[in-house]
Design an enzyme around this catalytic site. Structure first.
Site, PDB file in Angstrom:
ATOM      1  N   ASP A   1      14.596  23.571 -47.014  1.00 41.66           N
ATOM      2  CA  ASP A   1      15.073  24.626 -46.111  1.00 41.66           C
ATOM      3  C   ASP A   1      16.597  24.720 -46.041  1.00 41.66           C
ATOM      4  OD1 ASP A   1      12.470  25.430 -45.288  1.00 41.66           O
ATOM      5  OD2 ASP A   1      12.343  23.616 -44.091  1.00 41.66           O
ATOM      6  N   HIS A  41       9.879  22.564 -38.568  1.00 42.62           N
ATOM      7  CA  HIS A  41       9.090  22.728 -39.805  1.00 42.62           C
ATOM      8  C   HIS A  41       9.644  23.955 -40.541  1.00 42.62           C
ATOM      9  CE1 HIS A  41       5.805  22.320 -42.518  1.00 42.62           C
ATOM     10  NE2 HIS A  41       4.805  22.770 -41.785  1.00 42.62           N
ATOM     11  N   SER A  66       1.741  22.391 -40.908  1.00 40.59           N
ATOM     12  CA  SER A  66       0.994  23.614 -41.257  1.00 40.59           C
ATOM     13  C   SER A  66      -0.290  23.286 -42.012  1.00 40.59           C
ATOM     14  CB  SER A  66       1.860  24.587 -42.056  1.00 40.59           C
ATOM     15  OG  SER A  66       2.486  23.949 -43.138  1.00 40.59           O
ATOM     16  N   HIS A  84      13.650  14.298 -43.366  1.00 38.34           N
ATOM     17  CA  HIS A  84      12.265  14.623 -43.706  1.00 38.34           C
ATOM     18  C   HIS A  84      11.331  13.537 -43.179  1.00 38.34           C
ATOM     19  CE1 HIS A  84       8.764  15.873 -46.067  1.00 38.34           C
ATOM     20  NE2 HIS A  84       9.342  17.057 -46.048  1.00 38.34           N
ATOM     21  N   ARG A 134      12.753  20.288 -54.503  1.00 44.19           N
ATOM     22  CA  ARG A 134      12.721  21.747 -54.337  1.00 44.19           C
ATOM     23  C   ARG A 134      14.123  22.250 -54.012  1.00 44.19           C
ATOM     24  NH1 ARG A 134       8.313  21.983 -49.762  1.00 44.19           N
ATOM     25  NH2 ARG A 134       9.793  20.424 -48.976  1.00 44.19           N
TER      26      ARG A 134
END
Ligand code: HAX
Length: 424
Positions: free
Chosen positions: A363, A262, A232, A308, A317
């Site tokens: 995610d 993604h 992105s 990843h 995160r």
């Protein structure tokens, strides 16, 4: 807006000087080679994108302006945006001005809502978000400045103005998408006294719970930026490098975020978790879940939320969201399955031996938290991600406008040229 412009004008000479000196004195220095595998493998690991806003290391994860993300989890998104663009945290006066600035531009024009209303009922919420941003392009201050002949040195100012407008409105646009697509279509107006993320949480109309407000704030902070090489950001940067304005560039970046490898992975994770829950009629034992994951891998599918391109440890995160779940005693089935996955998937992926990182990324948990608070429409989750990521894309483009970066233009090779180069 003047206070941010002044701050940027203050830091600008030193940043330009650093870049210009580096280019002049060390422009010929080679910092890396490129292997055939890297060309074939999505340019993985080739250091070729300049990004000052944040960095991601394999062993630690995200730092925003060199501050580990775990030290920023108490910030507001406006504060993060200020940090991304200026390189320092706002002081009290700047913090107050930021809040006013974002709320002053928060109203979404009716024509944008009308565009959303006319889209096909099956349009994905990400397609709606991207389209709404593009629809606002004609309002771009950057385009106007460029057409009026503004010099290269000055173009960052209009980029900042566009970024503030885009970011101030994107929450209202996202909330409108949610309410039009999934609720009664009645839109909730922003409160001029509330801050950016509180307004967003309110306008979604899901809950007035303080923990929900807290989750939306944290969500916007954690997803804001992840250096310049992800799909992105790099898409946004590439489009922006042609001096397309941020409405074009962020819209393009979000189209990349909408891919399942993604940002859409958060939607995929929830699919997976609900599938597990239904299959086992609740939370399975670790043994049963292990077998379930192996069956999925053996059918040629990935375990969403794990692995990843850069990280080789648990995504900080993920850790921040995990802590949120613990702090708020969230114990429903989807959170319990997320935690069970965390116990078993790294071992399964390690045993399989394909993924370079067997650890969870952001995610793998974000959607379950939203689900827990009643946002059950998981095709919307990537929109939440996109609202936040727009901050990173805008601030990265702003940086490039400040230093006057060149248009992006790497060299491509045909397969035969690559074969020939490899056999030299
Ligand atoms: N499950 C199963 N297999 C996996 C895997 C996973 N979670 N992660 C990687 N692999 C496999 C790859 O598919 C690849 O297999 P092939 O050789 O057969 O093609 C192999 O392991 C090597 O891949 P890698 O080098 O470790 O990973 P990449 O850098 O190529 O890809 C991805 C990184 C994130 C795309 C990958 O780990 C993946 O598909 N994960 C699941 C989807 C996901 O969670 N995406 C979100 C990532 C975070 C993000 O960007 N959020 O926006």
């Amino acid at each position: 807006m003047e206070f941010i412009k002044n701050k940027l004008a203050e830091v600008l000479p030193a940043v330009r000087e650093k870049r210009t000196t580096l280019l002049k004195d060390k422009g010929e220095v080679q910092i890396a080679g490129v292997t055939v595998e890297q060309v074939i493998g999505g340019m993985r690991g080739i250091p070729s994108v300049l990004c000052d806003t944040s960095s991601v290391s394999a062993d630690e994860g995200l730092r925003i302006r060199n501050i580990p993300i775990m030290e920023l989890t108490d910030q507001t998104p406006e504060e993060i945006f200020f940090l991304l663009v200026t390189g320092s945290k706002p002081n009290d006066a700047e913090r107050a001005q930021l809040k006013t600035l974002f709320s002053a531009h928060a109203e979404v024009p009716e024509y944008v809502i009308n565009v959303l209303k006319t889209m096909h009922k099956d349009s994905h919420p990400m397609a709606m978000l991207s389209t709404a941003l593009l629809a606002m392009e004609h309002e771009s201050a950057f385009r106007q400045a460029y057409e009026n002949g503004a010099g290269k040195e000055k173009l960052w100012e209009a980029t900042l103005e566009d970024s503030i407008m885009l970011l101030s409105r994107i929450t209202g646009i996202a909330a409108a998408i949610y309410r039009l697509k999934f609720k009664d279509g009645v839109l909730i107006q922003p409160d001029p006294n509330a801050d950016w993320s509180t307004n967003f949480a309110n306008m979604l109309g899901i809950s007035n719970d303080a923990a929900w407000m807290e989750l939306v704030r944290l969500y916007l902070v954690l997803h804001s930026d992840h250096e310049g090489g992800n799909v992105s950001a790099m898409t946004g940067l590439t489009v922006g490098s042609a001096l397309s304005d941020v409405f074009y560039a962020v819209s393009a970046g979000l189209n990349g975020l909408a891919g399942p490898l993604h940002g859409l992975a958060n939607q995929e994770v929830l699919h997976f978790i609900l599938e597990v829950q239904q299959h086992f009629n609740g939370v399975p034992s670790d043994e049963a879940l292990t077998q379930y994951c192996w069956d999925r891998l053996n059918s040629g599918r990935v375990i969403p939320g794990y692995g990843h391109g850069v990280l080789r440890v648990t995504d900080p995160r993920f850790t921040a969201f995990h802590k949120f779940a613990d702090d708020h005693n969230l114990t429903n089935d989807s959170i319990s399955i997320v935690k069970a996955m965390f116990r078993i998937v790294p071992g399964v992926l390690t045993e399989q031996g394909k993924a370079k990182s067997p650890w969870p990324n952001v995610d793998s948990i974000s959607g379950s938290l939203l689900y827990d608070f009643g946002m059950t429409e998981f095709s919307f989750y990537t929109v939440m991600f996109g609202v936040s990521r727009a901050m990173g894309i805008c601030s990265q483009i702003l940086f490039h406008r400040m230093v006057g970066s060149a248009i992006t233009r790497p060299k491509s090779l045909t397969l035969d040229q690559l074969v020939a180069a490899a056999n030299k």
